[in-house]
Design a protein around this motif. Structure first.
Motif, PDB file in Angstrom:
ATOM      1  N   GLU B 328      -6.839 -32.241  11.777  1.00 52.70           N
ATOM      2  CA  GLU B 328      -7.380 -33.495  11.764  1.00 52.70           C
ATOM      3  C   GLU B 328      -6.551 -34.300  12.632  1.00 52.70           C
ATOM      4  O   GLU B 328      -6.840 -35.064  13.511  1.00 52.70           O
ATOM      5  N   TRP B 329      -5.430 -34.626  12.037  1.00 54.20           N
ATOM      6  CA  TRP B 329      -4.280 -35.432  12.653  1.00 54.20           C
ATOM      7  C   TRP B 329      -4.128 -35.456  13.957  1.00 54.20           C
ATOM      8  O   TRP B 329      -4.032 -36.156  14.875  1.00 54.20           O
ATOM      9  N   GLU B 330      -3.883 -33.910  14.433  1.00 51.37           N
ATOM     10  CA  GLU B 330      -3.584 -33.788  15.887  1.00 51.37           C
ATOM     11  C   GLU B 330      -4.726 -34.016  16.776  1.00 51.37           C
ATOM     12  O   GLU B 330      -4.462 -34.525  17.814  1.00 51.37           O
ATOM     13  N   ARG B 331      -5.896 -33.832  16.239  1.00 50.80           N
ATOM     14  CA  ARG B 331      -7.012 -34.185  17.145  1.00 50.80           C
ATOM     15  C   ARG B 331      -7.250 -35.607  17.338  1.00 50.80           C
ATOM     16  O   ARG B 331      -7.439 -35.955  18.519  1.00 50.80           O
ATOM     17  N   GLU B 332      -7.123 -36.411  16.446  1.00 54.71           N
ATOM     18  CA  GLU B 332      -7.002 -37.656  16.517  1.00 54.71           C
ATOM     19  C   GLU B 332      -5.853 -38.473  17.119  1.00 54.71           C
ATOM     20  O   GLU B 332      -5.988 -39.286  17.848  1.00 54.71           O
ATOM     21  N   ASN B 333      -4.737 -38.044  16.893  1.00 58.12           N
ATOM     22  CA  ASN B 333      -3.633 -38.754  17.210  1.00 58.12           C
ATOM     23  C   ASN B 333      -2.970 -38.254  18.501  1.00 58.12           C
ATOM     24  O   ASN B 333      -2.375 -39.086  19.481  1.00 58.12           O
ATOM     25  N   THR B 334      -2.919 -37.019  18.893  1.00 58.01           N
ATOM     26  CA  THR B 334      -2.226 -36.552  20.106  1.00 58.01           C
ATOM     27  C   THR B 334      -3.111 -35.815  20.897  1.00 58.01           C
ATOM     28  O   THR B 334      -2.835 -35.602  22.005  1.00 58.01           O
ATOM     29  N   GLY B 335      -4.381 -35.531  20.552  1.00 54.27           N
ATOM     30  CA  GLY B 335      -5.166 -34.727  21.478  1.00 54.27           C
ATOM     31  C   GLY B 335      -4.881 -33.152  21.568  1.00 54.27           C
ATOM     32  O   GLY B 335      -5.516 -32.576  22.168  1.00 54.27           O
ATOM     33  N   VAL B 336      -3.943 -32.729  20.575  1.00 58.35           N
ATOM     34  CA  VAL B 336      -3.477 -31.259  20.552  1.00 58.35           C
ATOM     35  C   VAL B 336      -4.600 -30.682  19.684  1.00 58.35           C
ATOM     36  O   VAL B 336      -5.055 -31.101  18.783  1.00 58.35           O
ATOM     37  N   ARG B 337      -5.173 -29.400  20.563  1.00 56.43           N
ATOM     38  CA  ARG B 337      -5.968 -28.621  19.594  1.00 56.43           C
ATOM     39  C   ARG B 337      -5.396 -27.513  18.835  1.00 56.43           C
ATOM     40  O   ARG B 337      -4.538 -26.919  19.483  1.00 56.43           O
ATOM     41  N   VAL B 338      -5.439 -27.534  17.537  1.00 59.09           N
ATOM     42  CA  VAL B 338      -4.938 -26.464  16.851  1.00 59.09           C
ATOM     43  C   VAL B 338      -5.872 -25.307  16.775  1.00 59.09           C
ATOM     44  O   VAL B 338      -6.905 -25.546  16.164  1.00 59.09           O
ATOM     45  N   LEU B 339      -5.770 -24.356  17.550  1.00 62.89           N
ATOM     46  CA  LEU B 339      -6.925 -23.072  17.743  1.00 62.89           C
ATOM     47  C   LEU B 339      -6.932 -22.469  16.538  1.00 62.89           C
ATOM     48  O   LEU B 339      -8.066 -22.061  16.089  1.00 62.89           O
ATOM     49  N   GLY B 340      -5.767 -22.195  15.770  1.00 64.96           N
ATOM     50  CA  GLY B 340      -5.820 -21.592  14.209  1.00 64.96           C
ATOM     51  C   GLY B 340      -4.776 -21.113  13.913  1.00 64.96           C
ATOM     52  O   GLY B 340      -3.801 -21.440  14.521  1.00 64.96           O
ATOM     53  N   ARG B 341      -4.526 -20.346  12.544  1.00 62.00           N
ATOM     54  CA  ARG B 341      -3.467 -20.063  12.040  1.00 62.00           C
ATOM     55  C   ARG B 341      -3.536 -18.206  12.564  1.00 62.00           C
ATOM     56  O   ARG B 341      -4.349 -17.566  12.510  1.00 62.00           O
ATOM     57  N   LEU B 342      -2.311 -17.865  12.678  1.00 64.28           N
ATOM     58  CA  LEU B 342      -2.051 -16.561  13.357  1.00 64.28           C
ATOM     59  C   LEU B 342      -2.029 -15.452  12.228  1.00 64.28           C
ATOM     60  O   LEU B 342      -2.235 -14.450  12.333  1.00 64.28           O
ATOM     61  N   GLY B 343      -1.973 -16.013  10.905  1.00 62.31           N
ATOM     62  CA  GLY B 343      -2.083 -15.106   9.745  1.00 62.31           C
ATOM     63  C   GLY B 343      -0.638 -15.036   8.718  1.00 62.31           C
ATOM     64  O   GLY B 343      -0.822 -14.485   7.760  1.00 62.31           O
ATOM     65  N   PHE B 344       0.352 -15.368   9.496  1.00 60.78           N
ATOM     66  CA  PHE B 344       1.499 -15.277   8.698  1.00 60.78           C
ATOM     67  C   PHE B 344       2.343 -16.508   8.389  1.00 60.78           C
ATOM     68  O   PHE B 344       2.090 -17.614   9.109  1.00 60.78           O
ATOM     69  N   GLU B 345       3.193 -16.670   7.527  1.00 61.22           N
ATOM     70  CA  GLU B 345       4.083 -17.854   7.325  1.00 61.22           C
ATOM     71  C   GLU B 345       5.553 -17.615   7.756  1.00 61.22           C
ATOM     72  O   GLU B 345       6.072 -16.333   7.397  1.00 61.22           O
ATOM     73  N   ASN B 346       6.094 -18.401   8.218  1.00 61.18           N
ATOM     74  CA  ASN B 346       7.571 -18.374   8.230  1.00 61.18           C
ATOM     75  C   ASN B 346       8.141 -19.576   7.623  1.00 61.18           C
ATOM     76  O   ASN B 346       8.500 -20.465   8.086  1.00 61.18           O
ATOM     77  N   ALA B 347       8.079 -19.093   6.131  1.00 64.08           N
ATOM     78  CA  ALA B 347       8.433 -20.507   5.320  1.00 64.08           C
ATOM     79  C   ALA B 347       9.999 -20.295   4.794  1.00 64.08           C
ATOM     80  O   ALA B 347      10.729 -19.258   5.059  1.00 64.08           O
ATOM     81  N   TYR B 348      10.506 -21.256   4.164  1.00 70.08           N
ATOM     82  CA  TYR B 348      11.839 -21.122   3.504  1.00 70.08           C
ATOM     83  C   TYR B 348      11.505 -20.495   2.180  1.00 70.08           C
ATOM     84  O   TYR B 348      10.535 -20.935   1.676  1.00 70.08           O
ATOM     85  N   ALA B 349      12.216 -19.368   1.853  1.00 67.31           N
ATOM     86  CA  ALA B 349      12.153 -18.805   0.404  1.00 67.31           C
ATOM     87  C   ALA B 349      13.566 -18.297   0.183  1.00 67.31           C
ATOM     88  O   ALA B 349      14.245 -18.068   1.028  1.00 67.31           O
ATOM     89  N   PHE B 350      13.678 -18.203  -1.304  1.00 69.81           N
ATOM     90  CA  PHE B 350      14.849 -17.691  -1.667  1.00 69.81           C
ATOM     91  C   PHE B 350      14.961 -16.392  -1.933  1.00 69.81           C
ATOM     92  O   PHE B 350      14.064 -15.627  -2.369  1.00 69.81           O
ATOM     93  N   ALA B 351      15.999 -15.730  -1.254  1.00 70.39           N
ATOM     94  CA  ALA B 351      15.897 -14.307  -1.414  1.00 70.39           C
ATOM     95  C   ALA B 351      17.221 -13.704  -2.116  1.00 70.39           C
ATOM     96  O   ALA B 351      18.359 -14.548  -1.964  1.00 70.39           O
ATOM     97  N   MET B 352      17.100 -12.776  -2.716  1.00 64.98           N
ATOM     98  CA  MET B 352      18.345 -12.040  -3.515  1.00 64.98           C
ATOM     99  C   MET B 352      18.559 -10.470  -3.212  1.00 64.98           C
ATOM    100  O   MET B 352      17.420 -10.206  -3.035  1.00 64.98           O
ATOM    101  N   ARG B 353      19.705  -9.956  -3.272  1.00 64.73           N
ATOM    102  CA  ARG B 353      19.579  -8.675  -3.230  1.00 64.73           C
ATOM    103  C   ARG B 353      19.205  -7.930  -4.448  1.00 64.73           C
ATOM    104  O   ARG B 353      19.213  -8.773  -5.722  1.00 64.73           O
ATOM    105  N   ALA B 354      18.436  -7.027  -4.227  1.00 61.97           N
ATOM    106  CA  ALA B 354      17.816  -6.411  -5.386  1.00 61.97           C
ATOM    107  C   ALA B 354      18.457  -6.041  -6.737  1.00 61.97           C
ATOM    108  O   ALA B 354      18.083  -6.517  -7.851  1.00 61.97           O
ATOM    109  N   ASP B 355      19.769  -5.455  -6.504  1.00 60.41           N
ATOM    110  CA  ASP B 355      20.489  -5.181  -7.674  1.00 60.41           C
ATOM    111  C   ASP B 355      20.789  -6.363  -8.438  1.00 60.41           C
ATOM    112  O   ASP B 355      20.952  -6.432  -9.624  1.00 60.41           O
ATOM    113  N   ARG B 356      21.255  -7.475  -7.645  1.00 53.97           N
ATOM    114  CA  ARG B 356      21.851  -8.688  -8.159  1.00 53.97           C
ATOM    115  C   ARG B 356      20.251  -9.279  -9.032  1.00 53.97           C
ATOM    116  O   ARG B 356      20.577  -9.920 -10.061  1.00 53.97           O
ATOM    117  N   SER B 357      19.059  -9.424  -8.441  1.00 54.12           N
ATOM    118  CA  SER B 357      18.053  -9.628  -8.875  1.00 54.12           C
ATOM    119  C   SER B 357      17.874  -9.142 -10.188  1.00 54.12           C
ATOM    120  O   SER B 357      17.503  -9.721 -11.369  1.00 54.12           O
TER     121      SER B 357
END
Lengths: 210, 512
Positions: B328-357
């Motif tokens: 909504e914000w993009e459409r109103e403020n910049t005119g950029v069209r968000v066509l959609g989500r590709l289906g995955f996330e590239n988020a920050y997440a905390f990861a540990m080694r399996a043995d340590r976990s």
């Protein structure tokens, strides 16, 4: 000051009838030939381009025959015309400097210690040459020098400056007779004494003190 | 070796763009520096100020100077209107020209100061006007020194021009940045050979002109000048038949996933009959502005990034609400069209080694709170300054023993060697699967979501044909296939793929 390279702090310099500071600067300088100790040949110009620079500035082309004449006047070989300044000796360079100053057929020739950097033999020969040109071309020449012998031998009139003021205006002959005041006589005494000592040395037996 | 040669042969358009950019910058530098040098030779104040300014500019790192022109040009839009480009050629030209200023200016001023005073006195004595003196005496005598300055400036500028990749100007920096990011050394070497080779050739030609001036050999500097003009003309000609208005420009930021997705999108559009061009390796901060201003047409951005950087929000309304708000914000403020989500996330997440976990019994951030004071946490250089980390700390009341910064690649090594107990990983990173890491759960949803979104610039926002061509990508890429593709590019040795090949493999997997 005559060609306004230095501005007068007081008084006036008249060129003909006119105060030099009122004349158009570039034109005035083209009417005055200027030769100075540093010579100042343009290193990126050939000898003939150096000589022809004055007329070129006025929009004229100096014909090759005139360049040949000028080289002839200062006793340089015509082949020098195509040389670059750094191929010449000091004396040759100052000859080109004189030729450059004469190229515009100036009404006045100013020589500011023109031979100061030259060896004595070249210096003497060039002095003689300039005096000869002065007579032959009917020039008005102002020459500045520290060497009283040079002044006495070359000039018609010798003017002595002391601390920015003119103290003497005499002919060489009058100066040698002891006129012109104390300062001028002090200057005349130097070459005279040298001449006397040299003459004396000739009379002395070999190895004796001077 | 043959790989490098092959890459070199494919660099023609980057090469031409590089030459045109560098030559324009040097030209502009000369146009500014020479009159300034003449003025400086007549006024010591101007000389001090001009040289001081040029030296100051030189102390700014070239990368920062290039980036600085983005906000400068953006603010100048008030004066010059909305069409003033803020990315690409113009800012690169201005920054590089400023950079070229110092050597030209300094040499020209020094040359004038060192002219023989006797020669200048003679010039006055023969009655030259000051213009004649400049033209007949000062300029020709200073020319070899000025030329030496131009030569130095040229070598610098050709080198620094590789950095203009980061602000969306195609150059020989494109292969270098892409290669550094995907650890494809052949690309890096090819880019370096091309730009260094260009610098050497230009240096030799300008050197020929310089010594031609010094020795007053007209044929020599004439020939040098003709060669330079020929090269420039050829580059202009080659660039002329490059992109036209119909070309769709696809951006990528400086990491493997972005290179792969750009190739995937490009292939999809080419299949639909469009011509495409890539602006690879853009600085993360400039990509959104570049799309909003239609300097580029398509990018892949992440909800969390837009949320904090563009909407300047710090709250977390949940994954769906965040996405809807952004669209909504993009459409109103910049005119950029968000066509959609590709289906995955590239988020920050905390990861540990399996043995340590297993050893510590930690599977979620909740579990971590109790033992956190004994743990060392690794993060990328910016992580511990980011709002995400602050949010996590506050949501769980986390007190960690020690935090350490690593570059992304070394972060995973640090985890393996035990120098860090947990790291701030990226969820789509292939190394999570390859290293069999455990991703800690975030039950309080402190970490915002980073859904990958396909963004279309205002220029093509209304184009339903393009939208239709890209529609098959929406919701099609699971985090597993993305991880696999990323790993194929990031890994070493056997099975390493170029982003283009990885994109092809990805396309096969998702059935395109």
């Amino acid at each position: 000051m005559v060609n306004t390279l230095v501005e007068p702090s007081g008084g006036r310099v008249l060129f003909g009838e006119d105060d030099v500071t009122t004349l158009p600067q570039a034109q005035l300088r083209r009417r005055v030939g200027y030769v100075f100790q540093g010579i100042g040949l343009f290193p990126h110009f050939t000898v003939s381009e150096n000589i022809a620079i004055g007329p070129r500035l006025a929009g004229e082309t100096l014909p090759a025959s005139r360049i040949a004449d000028l080289l002839n006047l200062v006793e340089l070989d015509i082949e020098m015309a195509s040389r670059m300044p750094d191929e010449l000796s000091g004396g040759q360079r100052q000859r080109v400097g004189v030729a450059r100053a004469l190229a515009n057929a100036p009404e006045l020739l100013i020589m500011d210690e023109p031979f100061g950097a030259l060896d004595p033999i070249t210096r003497d020969a060039l002095g003689e040459k300039v005096r000869e040109l002065h007579t032959k071309l009917g020039l008005t020449t102002i020459m500045v020098t520290h060497d009283m012998a040079e002044a006495l031998l070359l000039a018609d009139r010798v003017l002595v400056m002391d601390k920015g003021a003119l103290v003497t205006d005499e002919t060489p002959r009058a100066l040698l007779k002891g006129e012109g005041g104390e300062i001028a006589q002090g200057l005349v005494a130097v070459p005279r004494e040298q001449a006397e000592r040299l003459a004396h040395m000739e009379d002395m037996p070999e190895g004796g003190p001077a | 070796m043959s790989e490098i040669i092959e890459i070199l042969l494919g660099l023609g358009d980057k090469f031409a763009a590089h030459i045109v950019l560098a030559a324009s910058a040097i030209g502009l530098g000369i146009l500014v520096a020479l009159p300034l040098a003449i003025w400086a030779s007549r006024s010591p104040t101007v000389s001090r100020v001009a040289l001081g300014f040029a030296s100051l500019v030189q102390t700014i790192p070239a990368l920062a100077l290039l980036a600085l022109f983005f906000p400068i040009l953006l603010s100048l839009r008030v004066v010059f209107g909305e069409n003033l480009p803020t990315l690409g050629f113009l800012p690169a030209l201005l920054a590089l020209a400023l950079y070229a200023l110092l050597p030209i200016l300094r040499n020209a001023v020094t040359a004038q100061a060192n002219l023989d005073p006797q020669v200048l006195e003679a010039a006055d004595g023969v009655g030259m006007t000051s213009l004649q003196k400049l033209r007949l005496v000062e300029a020709p005598l200073a020319a070899p020194f000025v030329m030496a300055g131009i030569r130095t400036a040229s070598v610098w500028t050709i080198g620094a021009a590789t950095l203009s990749t980061t602000i969306g100007q195609p150059s020989l920096g494109d292969p270098i940045f892409a290669g550094l990011q995907t650890q494809n050394w052949a690309l890096v070497v090819a880019g370096c050979i091309a730009s260094a080779g260009l610098a050497l050739v230009v240096d030799a030609l300008l050197g020929m002109i310089e010594s031609g001036f010094a020795k007053r050999r007209k044929w020599q500097w004439g020939a040098g000048l003709a060669a330079v003009a020929f090269g420039l003309g050829a580059a202009l000609f080659a660039q002329g038949d490059g992109e036209d208005d119909d070309t769709i420009i696809i951006a990528s930021k400086q990491f493997s996933e972005q290179y792969i997705l750009a190739q995937l999108i490009g292939a999809q559009l080419e299949k639909a009959g469009y011509s495409v061009a890539y602006r690879d390796g853009l600085g993360s901060a400039v990509v959104h502005s570049a799309v909003a201003s239609s300097n580029i047409d398509i990018s892949v951005d992440y909800t969390g990034t837009i949320w904090t950087n563009e909407l300047e929000r710090t709250d977390n309304p949940g994954r769906e609400a965040m996405y809807e708000t952004i669209v909504e914000w993009e459409r109103e403020n910049t005119g950029v069209r968000v066509l959609g989500r590709l289906g995955f996330e590239n988020a920050y997440a905390f990861a540990m080694r399996a043995d340590r976990s297993a050893e510590l019994g930690i599977t979620s951030l909740e579990d971590m709170v109790a033992v956190a004071p004994q743990l060392t946490l690794g993060g990328d250089p910016e992580f511990f300054e980011r709002p995400e980390w602050i949010a996590v700390r506050e949501a769980y009341g986390l007190r960690v023993g020690e935090t350490r910064n690593f570059s992304p690649t070394f972060m995973y090594n640090a985890l393996q060697s035990g120098e860090a107990d947990a790291i701030s990983a990226y969820t789509s990173d292939g190394r999570i699967a390859a290293d069999k890491l455990v991703v800690l759960e975030d039950p309080r949803e402190a970490l915002p979501s980073y859904d990958a979104m396909l963004m279309m610039s205002p220029r093509i926002a209304e184009d339903e044909d393009i939208a239709a061509a890209l529609q098959p990508l929406i919701g099609a890429i699971s985090v597993e296939v993305m991880r696999e593709a990323n790993y194929a590019v990031d890994r070493k040795g056997e099975g390493k793929l170029s982003p283009k090949d990885a994109a092809e493999q990805l396309a096969d997997q998702i059935g395109l």
